[in-house]
Design a protein around this motif. Sequence first.
Motif, PDB file in Angstrom:
ATOM      1  N   ALA A  75      37.333  30.825  46.999  1.00 55.13           N
ATOM      2  CA  ALA A  75      37.601  30.955  45.563  1.00 55.13           C
ATOM      3  C   ALA A  75      36.608  30.186  44.696  1.00 55.13           C
ATOM      4  CB  ALA A  75      39.023  30.497  45.262  1.00 55.13           C
ATOM      5  N   ASP A  76      36.174  29.022  45.150  1.00 54.97           N
ATOM      6  CA  ASP A  76      35.250  28.229  44.329  1.00 54.97           C
ATOM      7  C   ASP A  76      33.782  28.553  44.605  1.00 54.97           C
ATOM      8  OD1 ASP A  76      35.035  27.045  46.803  1.00 54.97           O
ATOM      9  OD2 ASP A  76      35.835  25.090  46.177  1.00 54.97           O
ATOM     10  N   ARG A  77      33.536  29.529  45.484  1.00 51.88           N
ATOM     11  CA  ARG A  77      32.185  30.041  45.766  1.00 51.88           C
ATOM     12  C   ARG A  77      31.203  28.951  46.205  1.00 51.88           C
ATOM     13  NH1 ARG A  77      34.258  34.047  46.301  1.00 51.88           N
ATOM     14  NH2 ARG A  77      34.953  35.472  44.744  1.00 51.88           N
ATOM     15  N   ASN A  78      31.676  27.990  47.019  1.00 46.72           N
ATOM     16  CA  ASN A  78      30.776  26.926  47.454  1.00 46.72           C
ATOM     17  C   ASN A  78      30.251  27.147  48.872  1.00 46.72           C
ATOM     18  OD1 ASN A  78      32.992  26.339  48.993  1.00 46.72           O
ATOM     19  ND2 ASN A  78      33.164  24.206  48.350  1.00 46.72           N
ATOM     20  N   GLY A  79      30.567  28.292  49.484  1.00 40.95           N
ATOM     21  CA  GLY A  79      30.042  28.607  50.805  1.00 40.95           C
ATOM     22  C   GLY A  79      30.804  28.000  51.962  1.00 40.95           C
ATOM     23  N   ALA A  80      31.918  27.374  51.675  1.00 36.73           N
ATOM     24  CA  ALA A  80      32.745  26.786  52.734  1.00 36.73           C
ATOM     25  C   ALA A  80      34.205  26.915  52.339  1.00 36.73           C
ATOM     26  CB  ALA A  80      32.386  25.316  52.937  1.00 36.73           C
ATOM     27  N   LEU A 108      38.587  41.517  46.778  1.00 38.18           N
ATOM     28  CA  LEU A 108      37.900  41.787  48.036  1.00 38.18           C
ATOM     29  C   LEU A 108      36.948  42.972  47.886  1.00 38.18           C
ATOM     30  CD1 LEU A 108      37.701  41.269  51.176  1.00 38.18           C
ATOM     31  CD2 LEU A 108      39.487  43.010  51.387  1.00 38.18           C
ATOM     32  N   TYR A 109      37.427  44.052  47.280  1.00 38.11           N
ATOM     33  CA  TYR A 109      36.602  45.243  47.080  1.00 38.11           C
ATOM     34  C   TYR A 109      35.481  45.022  46.057  1.00 38.11           C
ATOM     35  CZ  TYR A 109      39.554  48.548  49.671  1.00 38.11           C
ATOM     36  OH  TYR A 109      40.216  49.228  50.642  1.00 38.11           O
ATOM     37  N   ASP A 110      35.702  44.179  45.086  1.00 40.65           N
ATOM     38  CA  ASP A 110      34.707  43.915  44.051  1.00 40.65           C
ATOM     39  C   ASP A 110      33.680  42.917  44.601  1.00 40.65           C
ATOM     40  OD1 ASP A 110      33.253  43.589  41.723  1.00 40.65           O
ATOM     41  OD2 ASP A 110      34.810  42.433  40.689  1.00 40.65           O
ATOM     42  N   ILE A 111      32.816  43.412  45.449  1.00 38.52           N
ATOM     43  CA  ILE A 111      31.885  42.570  46.202  1.00 38.52           C
ATOM     44  C   ILE A 111      31.014  41.709  45.290  1.00 38.52           C
ATOM     45  CG2 ILE A 111      29.923  42.591  47.794  1.00 38.52           C
ATOM     46  CD1 ILE A 111      31.190  45.159  49.009  1.00 38.52           C
ATOM     47  N   ASN A 112      30.477  42.277  44.223  1.00 38.94           N
ATOM     48  CA  ASN A 112      29.583  41.498  43.350  1.00 38.94           C
ATOM     49  C   ASN A 112      30.320  40.757  42.238  1.00 38.94           C
ATOM     50  OD1 ASN A 112      30.188  43.497  41.513  1.00 38.94           O
ATOM     51  ND2 ASN A 112      28.086  44.263  41.314  1.00 38.94           N
ATOM     52  N   LYS A 113      31.634  40.851  42.236  1.00 42.73           N
ATOM     53  CA  LYS A 113      32.500  40.107  41.308  1.00 42.73           C
ATOM     54  C   LYS A 113      32.178  40.378  39.827  1.00 42.73           C
ATOM     55  CE  LYS A 113      34.182  38.297  45.007  1.00 42.73           C
ATOM     56  NZ  LYS A 113      34.715  39.361  45.825  1.00 42.73           N
ATOM     57  N   GLY A 115      33.930  42.643  38.077  1.00 42.18           N
ATOM     58  CA  GLY A 115      35.139  43.161  37.443  1.00 42.18           C
ATOM     59  C   GLY A 115      35.358  44.652  37.637  1.00 42.18           C
ATOM     60  N   TYR A 116      34.496  45.299  38.424  1.00 43.20           N
ATOM     61  CA  TYR A 116      34.606  46.727  38.692  1.00 43.20           C
ATOM     62  C   TYR A 116      34.397  46.986  40.170  1.00 43.20           C
ATOM     63  CZ  TYR A 116      33.621  46.981  33.695  1.00 43.20           C
ATOM     64  OH  TYR A 116      33.658  46.801  32.339  1.00 43.20           O
ATOM     65  N   ILE A 117      35.049  48.024  40.684  1.00 40.83           N
ATOM     66  CA  ILE A 117      34.781  48.483  42.042  1.00 40.83           C
ATOM     67  C   ILE A 117      33.999  49.779  41.934  1.00 40.83           C
ATOM     68  CG2 ILE A 117      35.760  49.303  44.209  1.00 40.83           C
ATOM     69  CD1 ILE A 117      38.303  47.715  43.548  1.00 40.83           C
ATOM     70  N   THR A 118      32.858  49.811  42.602  1.00 35.59           N
ATOM     71  CA  THR A 118      32.067  51.041  42.665  1.00 35.59           C
ATOM     72  C   THR A 118      32.341  51.735  43.989  1.00 35.59           C
ATOM     73  OG1 THR A 118      30.179  49.965  43.730  1.00 35.59           O
ATOM     74  CG2 THR A 118      30.213  49.978  41.300  1.00 35.59           C
ATOM     75  N   LYS A 119      31.936  52.994  44.078  1.00 33.26           N
ATOM     76  CA  LYS A 119      32.077  53.719  45.342  1.00 33.26           C
ATOM     77  C   LYS A 119      31.295  53.010  46.448  1.00 33.26           C
ATOM     78  CE  LYS A 119      32.954  58.460  43.878  1.00 33.26           C
ATOM     79  NZ  LYS A 119      32.481  59.849  43.894  1.00 33.26           N
ATOM     80  N   GLU A 120      30.132  52.495  46.094  1.00 32.33           N
ATOM     81  CA  GLU A 120      29.294  51.817  47.084  1.00 32.33           C
ATOM     82  C   GLU A 120      29.991  50.572  47.640  1.00 32.33           C
ATOM     83  OE1 GLU A 120      28.203  52.759  43.988  1.00 32.33           O
ATOM     84  OE2 GLU A 120      27.069  54.511  44.677  1.00 32.33           O
ATOM     85  N   GLU A 121      30.626  49.800  46.753  1.00 33.47           N
ATOM     86  CA  GLU A 121      31.348  48.609  47.210  1.00 33.47           C
ATOM     87  C   GLU A 121      32.511  48.991  48.110  1.00 33.47           C
ATOM     88  OE1 GLU A 121      30.906  45.271  43.713  1.00 33.47           O
ATOM     89  OE2 GLU A 121      32.099  47.065  43.238  1.00 33.47           O
ATOM     90  N   MET A 122      33.265  49.989  47.678  1.00 33.37           N
ATOM     91  CA  MET A 122      34.414  50.407  48.461  1.00 33.37           C
ATOM     92  C   MET A 122      33.968  50.965  49.812  1.00 33.37           C
ATOM     93  SD  MET A 122      37.636  52.789  47.408  1.00 33.37           S
ATOM     94  CE  MET A 122      38.460  51.555  46.427  1.00 33.37           C
ATOM     95  N   LEU A 123      32.857  51.680  49.832  1.00 33.34           N
ATOM     96  CA  LEU A 123      32.347  52.237  51.085  1.00 33.34           C
ATOM     97  C   LEU A 123      31.910  51.119  52.034  1.00 33.34           C
ATOM     98  CD1 LEU A 123      31.740  54.737  52.739  1.00 33.34           C
ATOM     99  CD2 LEU A 123      29.496  54.856  51.620  1.00 33.34           C
ATOM    100  N   GLU A 124      31.283  50.076  51.514  1.00 38.86           N
ATOM    101  CA  GLU A 124      30.894  48.945  52.360  1.00 38.86           C
ATOM    102  C   GLU A 124      32.113  48.320  53.029  1.00 38.86           C
ATOM    103  OE1 GLU A 124      27.924  45.975  51.267  1.00 38.86           O
ATOM    104  OE2 GLU A 124      27.429  47.230  49.534  1.00 38.86           O
ATOM    105  N   ILE A 125      33.178  48.134  52.251  1.00 34.23           N
ATOM    106  CA  ILE A 125      34.401  47.543  52.805  1.00 34.23           C
ATOM    107  C   ILE A 125      35.016  48.485  53.842  1.00 34.23           C
ATOM    108  CG2 ILE A 125      36.762  46.755  52.316  1.00 34.23           C
ATOM    109  CD1 ILE A 125      34.759  44.795  51.227  1.00 34.23           C
ATOM    110  N   MET A 126      35.124  49.765  53.506  1.00 34.84           N
ATOM    111  CA  MET A 126      35.725  50.730  54.431  1.00 34.84           C
ATOM    112  C   MET A 126      34.938  50.813  55.735  1.00 34.84           C
ATOM    113  SD  MET A 126      38.518  52.112  53.653  1.00 34.84           S
ATOM    114  CE  MET A 126      39.426  51.375  52.340  1.00 34.84           C
TER     115      MET A 126
END
Length: 191
Positions: A75-80, A108-113, A115-126
């Motif tokens: 959550a705090d994006r510190n890599g640990a 989780l689906y919003d990979i680049n954070k 605020g939107y989910i794109t088809k590309e992001e959803m496809l990466e997760i799937m």
Amino acid sequence: ELELSAVRHQPEGLEQLLAQTKFTKKELQSLYRGFKNECPGGLVDEETFKLIYSQFFPQGDASTYAHFLFDAFDADRNGALCFQDFVVGLSVLLRGTVHQKLKWAFNLYDINKDGYITKEEMLEIMKSIYDMMGRCTHPTLRDSAPAEHVELFFQKMDRNGDGVVTFEEFLETCQKDEDIMSSMQIFENVI
């Protein structure tokens, strides 16, 4: 000596964690013991997380999904991941409201954070979920299955047709569509 053992395993900020999560004091202490057993230093980096997580899915390659999962817990994006990151996320997934779980899934689906989910992001997760489940699933899945799954989701979720799914669209669609809600059960099986 028994008291010292219990105190040694007591997480720092126990009262704060009790307020932030839906776990009891005993549950938090038990989770902390397990966390410290796997991560004696108190922090988990992404590589260690992948190794631990991959043990649960030996039939496939869980590394990519574990990467996305790690990002969602961090959550705090510190890599640990510290115990607090882990237990707060786990509380949402196990005991959160439908809204909280869907917010976590959206994150989780919003990979680049952004605020939107794109088809590309959803496809990466799937794809990462299908890879994790392995080729030994029955019936055998076609290579096109992740893309077909994403197309189906997007047809239902992208209500205004702008090519992205907002949290509001995601929430509204998931709450109204039983097929999507049952498909979302994947999370409970792979977390």
